[in-house]
Design a protein around this motif. Structure first.
Motif, PDB file in Angstrom:
ATOM      1  N   TYR A 397      23.482  32.584  35.187  1.00  0.00           N
ATOM      2  CA  TYR A 397      24.905  32.281  35.033  1.00  0.00           C
ATOM      3  C   TYR A 397      25.709  33.535  34.718  1.00  0.00           C
ATOM      4  O   TYR A 397      26.777  33.769  35.302  1.00  0.00           O
ATOM      5  CB  TYR A 397      25.071  31.232  33.928  1.00  0.00           C
ATOM      6  N   PHE A 400      25.804  35.711  37.786  1.00  0.00           N
ATOM      7  CA  PHE A 400      26.704  35.112  38.778  1.00  0.00           C
ATOM      8  C   PHE A 400      28.154  35.360  38.391  1.00  0.00           C
ATOM      9  O   PHE A 400      28.991  35.672  39.255  1.00  0.00           O
ATOM     10  CB  PHE A 400      26.425  33.611  38.879  1.00  0.00           C
ATOM     11  N   GLN A 401      28.456  35.213  37.090  1.00  0.00           N
ATOM     12  CA  GLN A 401      29.821  35.488  36.641  1.00  0.00           C
ATOM     13  C   GLN A 401      30.184  36.946  36.885  1.00  0.00           C
ATOM     14  O   GLN A 401      31.301  37.255  37.326  1.00  0.00           O
ATOM     15  CB  GLN A 401      29.951  35.156  35.152  1.00  0.00           C
ATOM     16  N   ARG A 402      29.243  37.855  36.589  1.00  0.00           N
ATOM     17  CA  ARG A 402      29.510  39.274  36.831  1.00  0.00           C
ATOM     18  C   ARG A 402      29.664  39.555  38.328  1.00  0.00           C
ATOM     19  O   ARG A 402      30.527  40.335  38.739  1.00  0.00           O
ATOM     20  CB  ARG A 402      28.376  40.120  36.247  1.00  0.00           C
ATOM     21  N   TYR A 403      28.822  38.915  39.128  1.00  0.00           N
ATOM     22  CA  TYR A 403      28.856  39.162  40.567  1.00  0.00           C
ATOM     23  C   TYR A 403      30.177  38.663  41.159  1.00  0.00           C
ATOM     24  O   TYR A 403      30.850  39.372  41.909  1.00  0.00           O
ATOM     25  CB  TYR A 403      27.671  38.454  41.222  1.00  0.00           C
ATOM     26  N   THR A 404      30.535  37.412  40.833  1.00  0.00           N
ATOM     27  CA  THR A 404      31.803  36.889  41.340  1.00  0.00           C
ATOM     28  C   THR A 404      32.983  37.622  40.719  1.00  0.00           C
ATOM     29  O   THR A 404      34.013  37.813  41.367  1.00  0.00           O
ATOM     30  CB  THR A 404      31.907  35.387  41.046  1.00  0.00           C
ATOM     31  N   GLY A 405      32.820  38.033  39.439  1.00  0.00           N
ATOM     32  CA  GLY A 405      33.884  38.808  38.808  1.00  0.00           C
ATOM     33  C   GLY A 405      34.109  40.144  39.504  1.00  0.00           C
ATOM     34  O   GLY A 405      35.241  40.616  39.629  1.00  0.00           O
ATOM     35  N   PHE A 407      33.597  40.684  42.686  1.00  0.00           N
ATOM     36  CA  PHE A 407      34.338  40.396  43.915  1.00  0.00           C
ATOM     37  C   PHE A 407      35.814  40.146  43.609  1.00  0.00           C
ATOM     38  O   PHE A 407      36.702  40.584  44.353  1.00  0.00           O
ATOM     39  CB  PHE A 407      33.732  39.181  44.618  1.00  0.00           C
ATOM     40  N   ALA A 408      36.073  39.402  42.520  1.00  0.00           N
ATOM     41  CA  ALA A 408      37.465  39.148  42.150  1.00  0.00           C
ATOM     42  C   ALA A 408      38.180  40.447  41.797  1.00  0.00           C
ATOM     43  O   ALA A 408      39.354  40.646  42.147  1.00  0.00           O
ATOM     44  CB  ALA A 408      37.524  38.167  40.971  1.00  0.00           C
ATOM     45  N   GLU A 409      37.460  41.346  41.104  1.00  0.00           N
ATOM     46  CA  GLU A 409      38.069  42.631  40.759  1.00  0.00           C
ATOM     47  C   GLU A 409      38.348  43.454  42.007  1.00  0.00           C
ATOM     48  O   GLU A 409      39.408  44.095  42.126  1.00  0.00           O
ATOM     49  CB  GLU A 409      37.132  43.399  39.824  1.00  0.00           C
TER      50      GLU A 409
END
Length: 645
Positions: A397, A400-405, A407-409
């Motif tokens: 989790y 995943f948060q870091r990975y999607t974060g 991408f968001a960044e």
């Protein structure tokens, strides 16, 4: 959600330790299974392991000395093993009478043992005949795997009236055996499958999935070396996999010795705790240098001290494993407590989540320590693998948060860059428009000055000369008309030079023909136009065009004024790296050298104009007429500025 999962895992040991209500000896279940909770025990001391005999008669068991015990049953172990504890062995015989059970149905009868644990081997006898024995290593012997043994080989075969369970163990290691179930496949199969799932399959699937996701994180780290969290995640997954190997791998499948395998499982726990500590530090960004140095030093010292065969005086490592696991607990509690405090101070949800897991993991590990030291029922399930599984979900989790974060960044940065780029493009467009305005103004100013200069030097000079001649009465009306016509031609050529010819010399010559043909024909000359196609001149601009027109105009004026020709011929040709414009007449001719040295300015101006555009002029004159040639380069050649005289 995460705290709900932690509460569920905390409840697992309690659920697994619960026993169904049974009678003193055996209790029948609604599905036909018999749950046996009483047995007779006979313990025989010895030295070293011995192979189980094929029949009980060969064991020569004494008749006396049997003690009635309750199941599950445990034999205490020495927390600090002695030197003889790793050599002296005890063989425990558990006798279970099945004569009082109801006759079996047509299906074979099975014996189901949920758990057994020992540093040794197990064997099962039915009516004195060996039915099953464990194989492979005596240390990593598949103790965590439930046992399902057929008591009669086929249907309609009488089941045994008594069962003997033989367990070898080291004196210092203790042992444990759970309650026993007897029944058919229908009544015991699902119990065996559930226990196999809880004790073996789930730990294996969880650790394998953890390792697979860790491998993906490692691949991400290879592309983003500055993101150390991905590397730590991979290392944690690899150590977690090594740590749980002994729960589902038995000794007969190991390519290494028991000593090295035990060392791997012990050391992997130490370094797993340290890597989790480093992972937490990266999350809350509040490093504890003293704690890191202390824990790494302890792990290194323990790793080196427990190396197999490091000291002949040291007993086997698997005898010390329970003690080492207990010794790790205070260090783990210290590390997790410090990181939990820092995570709470930093108000970091991810750090609090992992630190909260650490609290549950300490409880799980403590419970497993009690189970390993035979202080709780051996029928319970080891819970440390479930701590690893929950760690997998939590870390997945977080990653995943870091990975999607990330991408968001990246999307946010791209949006910001796009906005700044748009603003910059707008600024550049405005600057470009301003530069174009300035450039147009400069170009118009330069063109205006050029035209004014040319009209002053050409048309103005001709008009002034005509005015003076008229005032002095030195020119006839026809001469005045000729001067004025020449002035008109100058004016028209100046205007024509402003038109775009797109580097087309023939178009420029066509303009010249349109302007001068009426004057030539009115003078009684025949015009022969034999112009051929020539390459484009990329450098041909309004200034250069005016120079060419002036040269041609001067040449035509000289023919009309001096040669008494009847024919004038225009032609073009390609000559090497340039093109030629030729004007020929059939007049009287003139002395070229003498004309160039006279005070007249016409021929010298033609030379200067040609030089200014990188070209040359040439005259060939004789009694048959005059041939004038203007050579122009295909590529721009730096000329000199034309200064009229």
């Amino acid at each position: 959600m995460a705290w709900w999962a932690v509460a569920l895992w905390l409840a697992l040991p309690c659920a697994s330790a619960m026993q169904p209500p049974v009678a003193d000896a055996a209790a029948g279940q609604p599905d036909g299974a018999v749950h046996i909770t009483r047995a007779e025990l006979l313990s025989i001391t010895g030295t070293g392991y011995s192979a189980p005999p094929r029949r009980i008669e060969e064991a020569r068991l004494p008749v006396d000395g049997w003690l009635e015990v309750s199941l599950p049953h445990t034999a205490e172990r020495e927390l600090v093993p002695t030197s003889s504890g790793g050599v002296n062995t005890i063989t425990d015989w558990y006798r279970i009478e099945l004569a009082g059970l109801a006759p079996s149905a047509a299906q074979p009868r099975l014996l189901y043992l949920p758990r057994w644990k020992t540093l040794g081997r197990i064997a099962v006898y039915g009516d004195g005949v060996l039915l099953y024995q464990s194989q492979g290593s005596a240390v990593h012997n598949g103790y965590n795997q439930p046992l399902l043994v057929p008591l009669n080989a086929a249907a309609n075969t009488p089941p045994p009236r008594s069962v003997l369970i033989r367990i070898d163990r080291l004196r210092s290691s203790g042992s444990g055996v759970s309650t026993v179930w007897v029944g058919d496949q229908h009544s015991l199969g699902w119990r065996y499958q559930v226990r196999q799932l809880l004790q073996v399959q789930l730990p294996f699937m969880g650790s394998a999935a953890f390792l697979a996701v860790g491998a993906f994180a490692f691949a991400v780290w290879l592309g983003r070396r500055r993101e150390l969290l991905y590397l730590l995640f991979f290392a944690i997954s690899a150590l977690a996999y090594l740590r749980t190997l002994h729960y589902f791998v038995s000794g007969d499948y190991l390519p290494i010795s028991d000593e090295w395998f035990e060392w791997i499982t012990v050391v992997s726990l130490l370094w797993l705790i340290i890597l989790i500590h480093l992972f937490l530090q990266r999350l809350h960004q509040q490093p504890s240098a003293w704690l890191t140095r202390l824990s790494v030093a302890l792990a290194l010292a323990c790793s080196v001290a427990t190396l197999p065969h490091a000291s002949e005086a040291m007993p086997s490592l698997y005898l010390f494993t329970p003690l080492l696991n207990l010794a790790v607990l205070p260090v783990a509690v210290l590390i997790f407590a410090v990181n939990l405090r820092k995570a709470l101070r930093a108000k970091l949800p991810e750090g609090r989540l992992v630190a909260g897991w650490a609290v549950a993991a300490v409880a799980f590990t403590s419970y497993d320590g009690l189970l390993q030291n035979n202080l709780v029922s051996p029928e319970s399930v080891y819970t440390s693998p479930y701590a690893i599984i929950s760690l997998f979900f939590i870390f997945s989790y977080i990653m995943f948060q870091r990975y999607t974060g990330a991408f968001a960044e990246v999307a946010r940065l791209n949006k910001g860059l796009a906005q700044r780029l748009q603003a910059r493009e707008t600024e550049l467009e405005q600057s470009y428009q301003r530069l174009r305005v300035v450039e147009n103004e400069q170009m118009l100013g330069a063109e205006r000055r050029r035209l004014m200069q040319d009209m002053h030097d050409g048309l103005g000079s001709s008009l002034i000369s005509a005015i003076r001649s008229v005032e002095q009465g030195a020119m006839t009306d026809s001469e005045i008309s000729g001067v004025l016509k020449g002035c008109m031609d100058d004016l028209k050529l100046a205007i024509d030079s402003m038109e775009s010819v797109d580097a087309d010399l023939l178009l420029l010559l066509a303009t010249l023909r349109f302007r001068l043909a009426p004057r030539i024909e009115s003078a009684g000359l025949a015009l022969r136009w034999e112009v051929q196609s020539v390459p484009a001149l990329s450098w041909l601009n309004p200034g250069s065009a005016l120079h060419i027109l002036r040269i041609m105009q001067e040449c035509v004026a000289n023919v009309l004024r001096h040669t008494r020709a009847t024919t004038i011929r225009f032609s073009t040709a390609t000559d090497g790296q340039g093109v030629c414009v030729v004007i020929e007449d059939n007049g009287e001719g003139f002395a070229v050298e003498e004309a160039l040295h006279r005070r007249g300015r016409g021929l010298r101006n033609q030379q200067r104009r040609a030089t200014a555009i990188g070209g040359t002029v040439n005259w060939e004159s004789g009694s048959a007429g005059t041939r004038f040639t203007l050579w122009l380069p295909l590529e721009q050649v730096a000329g000199t500025e034309f200064v009229p005289q």
